[in-house]
Enzyme design. Structure first.
Site, PDB file in Angstrom:
ATOM      1  N   SER A  91       5.376  -4.222  -7.807  1.00 10.87           N
ATOM      2  CA  SER A  91       5.344  -5.050  -6.672  1.00 10.87           C
ATOM      3  C   SER A  91       7.021  -5.370  -6.260  1.00 10.87           C
ATOM      4  O   SER A  91       7.665  -4.651  -5.834  1.00 10.87           O
ATOM      5  CB  SER A  91       4.761  -6.442  -6.826  1.00 10.87           C
ATOM      6  OG  SER A  91       4.646  -7.116  -5.593  1.00 10.87           O
ATOM      7  N   HIS A 196      -0.776  -9.506  -1.368  1.00  9.12           N
ATOM      8  CA  HIS A 196      -1.289  -8.151  -1.160  1.00  9.12           C
ATOM      9  C   HIS A 196      -2.651  -8.099  -0.743  1.00  9.12           C
ATOM     10  O   HIS A 196      -3.460  -7.556  -1.479  1.00  9.12           O
ATOM     11  CB  HIS A 196      -1.123  -7.607  -2.840  1.00  9.12           C
ATOM     12  CG  HIS A 196       0.272  -7.536  -3.174  1.00  9.12           C
ATOM     13  ND1 HIS A 196       1.063  -6.519  -2.847  1.00  9.12           N
ATOM     14  CD2 HIS A 196       0.870  -8.099  -4.015  1.00  9.12           C
ATOM     15  CE1 HIS A 196       2.141  -6.610  -3.467  1.00  9.12           C
ATOM     16  NE2 HIS A 196       2.136  -7.908  -4.377  1.00  9.12           N
TER      17      HIS A 196
END
Length: 813
Positions: A91, A196
């Site tokens: 990420s 996400h």
């Protein structure tokens, strides 16, 4: 060509004190970062007086900067330098991988991360939860089945059995409630939004507009995108970086893609220890991806068929293949065809010392397995024993159940005080009747042999006839005393051994010590001290230290990682050589332990010549095992790949290893880290401040000073002030004692089942439990609450006998 992969952790790794000396090492970049952000970044990371690191808009820039400085330090120290094959990050960490690949400079990356953090931090109304011990496809199926798939999605595919879901709080809470019934754990994360996921659409689109003002360079090495699990291409930067905010983190497939490029790869985690065990898990369980880049993001879905196949299907039969029909029937041994006449000659000749099976009978029962002489010596109906798992995990209830079933269990005394051992002895003796057998474990105590001596005193006091000697690398005086104190002359003048030692060994040189008579110097010292009689000293040379050797292959707890098909044949050859030399009046029996979790494994042991078998790991997941229900739930779900090796707390300084559960816990990684620090530094004060703080805050959850206070109290209670003095004089020994505290602490946590400390559980187990779980899947024994130690023993023996009979008839023996 380089095989190095550098990887960077993301949000969630921040903690007060992060950065440490890095800020002083790179003062210009630290000042530059503070100017860009508009606040003192060093003060935020080191002190965090207002706990801002818990907020996304502060955490993301802080992690980016510390990751970057750690990478620059690595380059300066020439640990990796520019010699990089691939880069990736989890990420947020992906920005550091792009920075290392020269896609943008330090300040540009910081501006990007600052804006990213602001946009994501402004989102609200959702959350995330980690799901552990459940495959992604099963999570998706469960969400669909409960009509949650429209608003709850998979956000992180971290490993085959660790994922993160994301969505609005009401749906997330319902999903967590449902999934925790199937998964090993379902843990809400401390985030303020559904990262996400599609709920981040506005933030993603705003960030893409922001990205349009920047120009990016071609990466100097491939960087793997979280979104596609494939390398970035020059025209994809805006699309992939903005899409990453609302797209799933495809970490598993990213590692699988790298596995398909070339092997071996060296994965180097910069500024963290979170990603390394995840990569290890993926490499063990998953197959490589060998296809090329994927241009269409719609194709970027989890490739769940890449999981390696479990041992859940039929097991292989012995490697014998029938050929021909009628009178021409023969057997292939290892691919070589033997004629019927040649086969008869091979079977009639004694080509090795392994005891062959008798001719085929119509019915082979569990009573036919093992050596009748061994069963008679131990007073057993069956050639089956259970090992003494320490701290009473092999509990008194377990021992009694085995004794009542005509088998034998050893009580796990390791790590227990003498008064507790004594209470358990008296309880067991009160429960069992004449003829029902039990034994006690005696764990080697290399550092404090007085504890061994006191334990032996207790065993002699209560006339304990069977002792399991474990983890010995040399024969101790206490062990010799126990053996010789049970010697007497029989009516025929021969030596009778009332005290039996079941010697668990994994090395030939140790086995040899146990199969020889006791060393004369130890015998004479015991005689001089009045611990044995002169008659017993004279009889000592007529008997081996042990008439029962248990060859221990790779197993839970202390292990030398031996292979059973190598160890047992070698030990049998050694046994016959020693018996021929010493001509003892009674035989030496030899059994096998380690890896026995299925009928096929038990059959292999008996066919190789084992007089008995001893099980361990499979008994820890039973009703009688003296460990918490939480651990039993974890063990019930483990597979053969879910173990790891870690330092042994009781032999920490020696570097001895134990095999432990790795699935769902951090203990193996943390334990190995402590041993690495012990070997690297001579005192706790030499450990870098950031590392020391991490150990105290994350591992110990208390200060080194508090741990030392507890440690001193422990040795004081055991009347061993010399340990305290030694530590005060030797800083390295003090560090060892403080680190060893964590090993004892992690065991206590597992025994109690404290849910707040589950990641630190130390659970000794071997892969045999994984294969056992596969074997009983779909039966009533799948649930550990139906697993009683005597019941699974009988099932294992019964199925072994059936398998043996089927094999003998099938191959015309």
């Amino acid at each position: 060509m380089s095989n190095r992969v550098i990887m960077f952790p993301g949000q969630g790794t921040q903690s007060r004190g992060m950065g440490g000396a890095l800020f002083r090492q790179f003062p210009d970049l630290t000042l530059q970062a503070s100017d860009v952000l508009g606040y003192d970044l060093e003060d935020l990371c080191l002190n965090d007086p207002e706990q801002k690191l818990l907020r996304t808009q502060f955490a993301q820039p802080a992690i980016y900067v510390v990751n970057a400085l750690a990478y620059y330090q690595m380059v300066a120290e020439e640990k990796s330098g520019s010699d990089v094959a691939y880069g990736l990050g989890h990420s947020l960490g992906e920005y550091n991988a792009l920075l290392a690949a020269n896609v943008f400079d330090f300040q540009t990356g910081l501006n990007l991360v600052r804006r990213r953090g602001e946009l994501m931090g402004a989102a609200a109304g959702g959350g995330m939860a980690a799901i552990i011990g459940m495959a992604p496809e099963k999570i998706l199926a469960c969400l669909t089945e409960n009509n949650l798939h429209d608003n709850i999605c998979l956000a992180n595919y971290n490993t085959p059995d660790q994922s993160v879901i994301s969505g609005p709080l009401d749906g997330l809470n319902r999903a967590v409630s449902i999934l925790k019934q199937e998964a090993r754990a379902a843990i809400p994360l401390k985030v303020n939004a559904a990262f996400h996921s599609g709920y981040m659409k506005e933030a993603s689109e705003a960030f893409r507009d922001f990205l349009s003002q920047f120009r990016f360079q071609k990466p100097r090495f491939p960087v793997i995108s979280n979104l596609t699990a494939r390398p970035y291409e020059p025209d994809q930067m805006e699309r992939l970086l903005s899409g990453q905010i609302r797209g799933a983190v495809m970490w598993t497939d990213s590692i699988r893609y790298l596995m398909g490029r070339r092997e071996p790869l060296e994965f180097i985690e910069v500024n963290g220890t979170i990603l390394t065990p995840m990569v290890h898990n993926i490499r063990q369980q998953c197959t490589p991806i060998t296809d090329g880049p994927i241009k269409d993001l719609k194709q970027c879905t989890p490739i769940t068929d890449g999981l390696k196949k479990d041992l859940s299907g039929p097991f292989l039969q012995p490697p014998l293949t029938p050929f021909g029909h009628g009178e021409g029937t023969g057997v292939r041994l290892g691919g070589a065809r033997l004629s019927p006449d040649h086969q008869k000659r091979v079977q009639s000749e004694d080509l090795n010392p392994v005891r062959p099976f008798s001719d085929v009978r119509k019915d082979i029962s569990v009573h036919d397995l093992g050596n009748p002489g061994f069963k008679k010596a131990y007073g057993l109906d069956y050639a089956y024993l259970t090992g003494g798992m320490f701290r009473g995990i092999a509990s008194r209830e377990l021992v009694v159940a085995m004794g009542r079933a005509g088998m034998m269990g050893f009580f796990g005394t390791g790590g227990l005080p003498l008064d507790e051992i004594e209470r358990n002895i008296t309880w067991i003796q009160a429960q069992l009747t004449e003829g029902q057998t039990y034994g006690m474990n005696l764990l080697s105590n290399f550092y404090h042999q007085r504890m061994e001596e006191e334990t032996v005193e207790l065993y002699l006091k209560y006339h304990i006839r069977f002792v399991e000697a474990a983890a010995f690398i040399q024969i101790s005086p206490a062990l010799v005393r126990y053996r010789l104190a049970g010697l007497r002359r029989g009516k025929d003048g021969g030596v009778v051994c009332d005290n039996h030692i079941m010697a668990k060994c994994s090395r030939p040189e140790v086995v040899e010590q146990f199969m020889k008579p006791a060393q004369e110097r130890i015998v004479q010292k015991l005689l001089k001290d009045g611990k044995i009689t002169r008659a017993q000293a004279e009889m000592a040379q007529e008997v081996p230290m042990s008439n029962e050797i248990c060859v221990e292959a790779d197993s839970g707890g202390h292990t030398d990682m031996g292979i059973p098909t190598v160890l047992l044949p070698a030990m049998l050859v050694l046994k016959h050589r020693i018996e021929e030399k010493y001509q003892y009046n009674s035989p030496v029996f030899m059994g096998l332990a380690g890896g026995i979790g299925s009928p096929q494994a038990a059959l292999a042991a008996f066919i190789m010549g084992a007089d008995f078998i001893l099980t361990g790991s499979i008994n820890q997941c039973t009703v009688e095992a003296g460990i918490s229900d939480t651990v039993k739930n974890m063990l019930q779900g483990m597979n053969i790949q879910d173990t790891e090796y870690a330092p042994a707390g009781d032999m920490f300084e020696m570097g001895a290893r134990v095999q432990v559960l790795k699935r769902g816990v951090f203990f193996p990684g943390r334990a190995n880290r402590l041993y690495q620090l012990y070997t690297q530094y001579d005192a706790m004060e030499e450990i870098p401040q950031k590392t020391a703080q991490q150990i105290q805050e994350r591992y110990f959850r208390r200060s080194f000073a508090d741990v030392w206070h507890e440690t001193k109290a422990y040795w004081t209670d055991r009347n061993m002030p010399q340990e305290i003095r030694k530590a005060q004089e030797n800083p390295k020994h003090k560090m060892a004692l403080v680190f060893r505290w964590y090993f004892a602490h992690s065991i206590r946590l597992a025994l109690s089942g404290d849910p707040d400390y589950q990641v630190d559980y130390q659970v000794h187990t071997g892969p045999a439990l994984g294969v056992f779980n596969q074997w009983v899947k779909g039966t009533e024994l799948e649930n550990w609450r139906n697993r009683h130690v005597d019941r699974i023993a009988m099932k294992l023996l019964t199925e072994t006998a059936k398998l043996l009979q089927g094999s003998l008839h099938k191959y015309s023996f």
